[in-house]
Design an enzyme around this catalytic site. Structure first.
Site, PDB file in Angstrom:
ATOM      1  N   LYS A  12      -4.878 134.410 -22.668  1.00  0.00           N
ATOM      2  CA  LYS A  12      -4.268 133.771 -23.776  1.00  0.00           C
ATOM      3  C   LYS A  12      -5.293 133.698 -24.759  1.00  0.00           C
ATOM      4  CE  LYS A  12      -1.337 130.879 -20.842  1.00  0.00           C
ATOM      5  NZ  LYS A  12      -0.915 129.637 -20.123  1.00  0.00           N
ATOM      6  N   GLU A  21       4.916 125.906 -23.630  1.00  0.00           N
ATOM      7  CA  GLU A  21       3.280 125.699 -23.862  1.00  0.00           C
ATOM      8  C   GLU A  21       2.887 124.500 -24.288  1.00  0.00           C
ATOM      9  OE1 GLU A  21       0.350 126.853 -23.088  1.00  0.00           O
ATOM     10  OE2 GLU A  21       0.641 128.864 -22.340  1.00  0.00           O
ATOM     11  N   ASP A  22       1.758 124.031 -24.060  1.00  0.00           N
ATOM     12  CA  ASP A  22       1.154 122.645 -24.678  1.00  0.00           C
ATOM     13  C   ASP A  22      -0.086 123.132 -25.455  1.00  0.00           C
ATOM     14  OD1 ASP A  22      -0.290 122.946 -22.222  1.00  0.00           O
ATOM     15  OD2 ASP A  22      -1.065 121.333 -22.560  1.00  0.00           O
ATOM     16  N   THR A  27      -2.247 117.855 -15.461  1.00  0.00           N
ATOM     17  CA  THR A  27      -3.550 118.390 -15.207  1.00  0.00           C
ATOM     18  C   THR A  27      -4.405 118.831 -16.464  1.00  0.00           C
ATOM     19  OG1 THR A  27      -2.314 120.258 -14.759  1.00  0.00           O
ATOM     20  CG2 THR A  27      -3.149 119.136 -12.560  1.00  0.00           C
ATOM     21  N   SER A  75       0.619 130.786 -15.768  1.00  0.00           N
ATOM     22  CA  SER A  75      -0.874 129.776 -16.079  1.00  0.00           C
ATOM     23  C   SER A  75      -1.806 130.544 -16.048  1.00  0.00           C
ATOM     24  CB  SER A  75      -0.694 128.729 -15.153  1.00  0.00           C
ATOM     25  OG  SER A  75      -1.983 127.924 -14.932  1.00  0.00           O
ATOM     26  N   ALA A  76      -2.985 130.157 -16.599  1.00  0.00           N
ATOM     27  CA  ALA A  76      -4.271 130.985 -16.630  1.00  0.00           C
ATOM     28  C   ALA A  76      -5.031 130.505 -15.462  1.00  0.00           C
ATOM     29  CB  ALA A  76      -5.139 130.561 -18.081  1.00  0.00           C
ATOM     30  N   ASP A  83       4.207 127.552 -18.771  1.00  0.00           N
ATOM     31  CA  ASP A  83       2.686 127.318 -18.740  1.00  0.00           C
ATOM     32  C   ASP A  83       2.714 126.270 -17.732  1.00  0.00           C
ATOM     33  OD1 ASP A  83      -0.157 126.794 -19.037  1.00  0.00           O
ATOM     34  OD2 ASP A  83       0.373 125.197 -20.417  1.00  0.00           O
ATOM     35  N   LEU A  84       1.620 125.637 -16.984  1.00  0.00           N
ATOM     36  CA  LEU A  84       1.565 124.836 -15.994  1.00  0.00           C
ATOM     37  C   LEU A  84       0.821 123.549 -16.581  1.00  0.00           C
ATOM     38  CD1 LEU A  84       2.010 123.937 -13.020  1.00  0.00           C
ATOM     39  CD2 LEU A  84      -0.369 125.068 -12.508  1.00  0.00           C
ATOM     40  N   ASP A  85      -0.419 123.658 -16.657  1.00  0.00           N
ATOM     41  CA  ASP A  85      -1.279 122.557 -16.894  1.00  0.00           C
ATOM     42  C   ASP A  85      -0.806 121.827 -18.278  1.00  0.00           C
ATOM     43  OD1 ASP A  85      -3.088 122.758 -14.804  1.00  0.00           O
ATOM     44  OD2 ASP A  85      -4.027 124.370 -15.722  1.00  0.00           O
ATOM     45  N   LYS A  98      -7.662 124.520 -23.991  1.00  0.00           N
ATOM     46  CA  LYS A  98      -6.456 124.356 -23.269  1.00  0.00           C
ATOM     47  C   LYS A  98      -5.931 125.758 -23.208  1.00  0.00           C
ATOM     48  CE  LYS A  98      -4.583 119.798 -24.181  1.00  0.00           C
ATOM     49  NZ  LYS A  98      -3.999 118.876 -24.623  1.00  0.00           N
ATOM     50  N   GLY A  99      -5.486 126.219 -21.999  1.00  0.00           N
ATOM     51  CA  GLY A  99      -4.960 127.551 -21.712  1.00  0.00           C
ATOM     52  C   GLY A  99      -6.108 128.647 -21.720  1.00  0.00           C
ATOM     53  N   ASN A 131      -5.649 127.669  -9.724  1.00  0.00           N
ATOM     54  CA  ASN A 131      -5.224 126.612  -8.716  1.00  0.00           C
ATOM     55  C   ASN A 131      -3.753 126.256  -8.905  1.00  0.00           C
ATOM     56  OD1 ASN A 131      -7.804 125.473  -7.844  1.00  0.00           O
ATOM     57  ND2 ASN A 131      -8.138 125.336  -9.869  1.00  0.00           N
TER      58      ASN A 131
HETATM   59  C1  BG6 Z   1      -5.380 126.397 -18.058  1.00  0.00           C
HETATM   60  C2  BG6 Z   1      -5.857 125.317 -18.692  1.00  0.00           C
HETATM   61  O1  BG6 Z   1      -4.085 126.419 -17.418  1.00  0.00           O
HETATM   62  O2  BG6 Z   1      -5.985 127.151 -16.829  1.00  0.00           O
HETATM   63  C3  BG6 Z   1      -7.182 125.349 -18.860  1.00  0.00           C
HETATM   64  O3  BG6 Z   1      -5.136 124.946 -19.652  1.00  0.00           O
HETATM   65  C4  BG6 Z   1      -8.049 125.976 -17.457  1.00  0.00           C
HETATM   66  O4  BG6 Z   1      -7.754 124.242 -19.245  1.00  0.00           O
HETATM   67  C5  BG6 Z   1      -7.331 127.060 -17.198  1.00  0.00           C
HETATM   68  O5  BG6 Z   1      -9.338 126.326 -17.818  1.00  0.00           O
HETATM   69  C6  BG6 Z   1      -8.262 127.842 -15.961  1.00  0.00           C
HETATM   70  O6  BG6 Z   1      -8.003 126.953 -14.591  1.00  0.00           O
HETATM   71  P1  BG6 Z   1      -8.565 127.210 -13.469  1.00  0.00           P
HETATM   72  O7  BG6 Z   1      -7.919 126.018 -12.551  1.00  0.00           O
HETATM   73  O8  BG6 Z   1      -8.424 128.352 -12.848  1.00  0.00           O
HETATM   74  O9  BG6 Z   1     -10.146 126.696 -13.630  1.00  0.00           O
HETATM   75 MG    MG Z   2      -1.364 124.045 -20.671  1.00  0.00          MG
END
Ligand code: BG6
Ligand code: MG
Length: 218
Positions: free
Chosen positions: A146, A170-171, A16, A115-116, A8-10, A44-45, A119
């Site tokens: 997720k 994952e977090d 982030t 990652s969801a 996972d990224l964020d 989250k996620g 960005n």
């Molecule tokens: C996940 C985050 O990685 O990405 C969520 O944990 C976030 O908090 C989701 O809403 C979507 O991200 P983005 O950058 O496409 O708005």
């Molecule tokens: Mg995360």
């Protein structure tokens, strides 16, 4: 045996998760909705639009806006988030992560990003980490987010390995659920309560050490 590591990224590679929280909090405030850290765990996620729905629901305002208004709100939040990530540099990589990625590459493991976030690729570029990843799942092509396992299964498929040969990191509790449903070994970074379903839990990314994790997988 383990062949791939899917990240996972964020909140795992970089902090982030805090920027998402800050941007959502500011947006919610405009609509008289207060979100605290405990509620934020549920975001989250979760994808951008699903996060907005949860926030409006939380404030009892789920029927107050049209789809077009919600699109506008989500893009306003993303605008603030994008400004926050523009300032990111490799110094924003969480402790222990770079050493762990180098260790994985030295041992020829395949690396995937699940990652969801839309960005995600930009953030990896800002952190100078794009070159470490053999594949990045495009979240806009998925049917389900997720805790559905689809994103992790897609990452394994793109890497050309079986899900059982992967470790997922994952977090988010939704992320741990997704990894477990994909039949991968789940590593959770976070507190005991939100990481209670993780196969192996760490307090911080500093605990990401290859030997230690491989010993737990056995
Ligand atoms: C996940 C985050 O990685 O990405 C969520 O944990 C976030 O908090 C989701 O809403 C979507 O991200 P983005 O950058 O496409 O708005
Ligand atoms: Mg995360």
């Amino acid at each position: 045996s383990v062949k791939g590591f899917i990240f996972d990224l964020d909140g795992v590679i970089t902090d982030t998760a805090e920027y998402h929280f800050e941007a959502w909090q500011n947006l919610a405030k405009n609509y008289d909705i207060t979100i605290d850290r405990e509620f934020n765990e549920q975001l989250k996620g979760i994808s951008r639009m699903d996060s907005l729905d949860r926030i409006l629901n939380h404030g009892g305002r789920e029927t107050d806006f049209t789809e077009a208004q919600k699109e506008e709100m989500a893009s306003e939040k993303n605008g603030e988030y994008v400004k926050l990530i523009e300032k990111m540099t490799p110094e924003h990589i969480l402790p222990g992560v770079l050493d762990f990625l180098n260790e994985l590459k030295e041992h020829n493991y395949l690396l995937g990003l699940a990652s969801a976030s839309k960005n995600g690729p930009v953030i990896l570029e800002r952190l100078n980490l794009s070159g470490y990843f053999d594949t990045i799942v495009d979240p806009s092509l998925l049917a389900k987010g997720k805790p559905d396992p689809e994103i992790f299964l897609t990452a394994a498929h793109q890497l050309g390995v079986k899900p059982e040969e992967c470790v997922g990191i994952e977090d988010a509790s939704a992320g741990i659920e997704a990894i477990n449903k994909a039949k991968m070994f789940s590593v959770g970074v976070g507190d005991k309560e939100s990481m209670k379903e993780a196969d192996y839990r760490l307090d911080s990314t500093e605990g990401l050490v290859l030997d230690v994790i491989l010993n737990k997988v056995k």
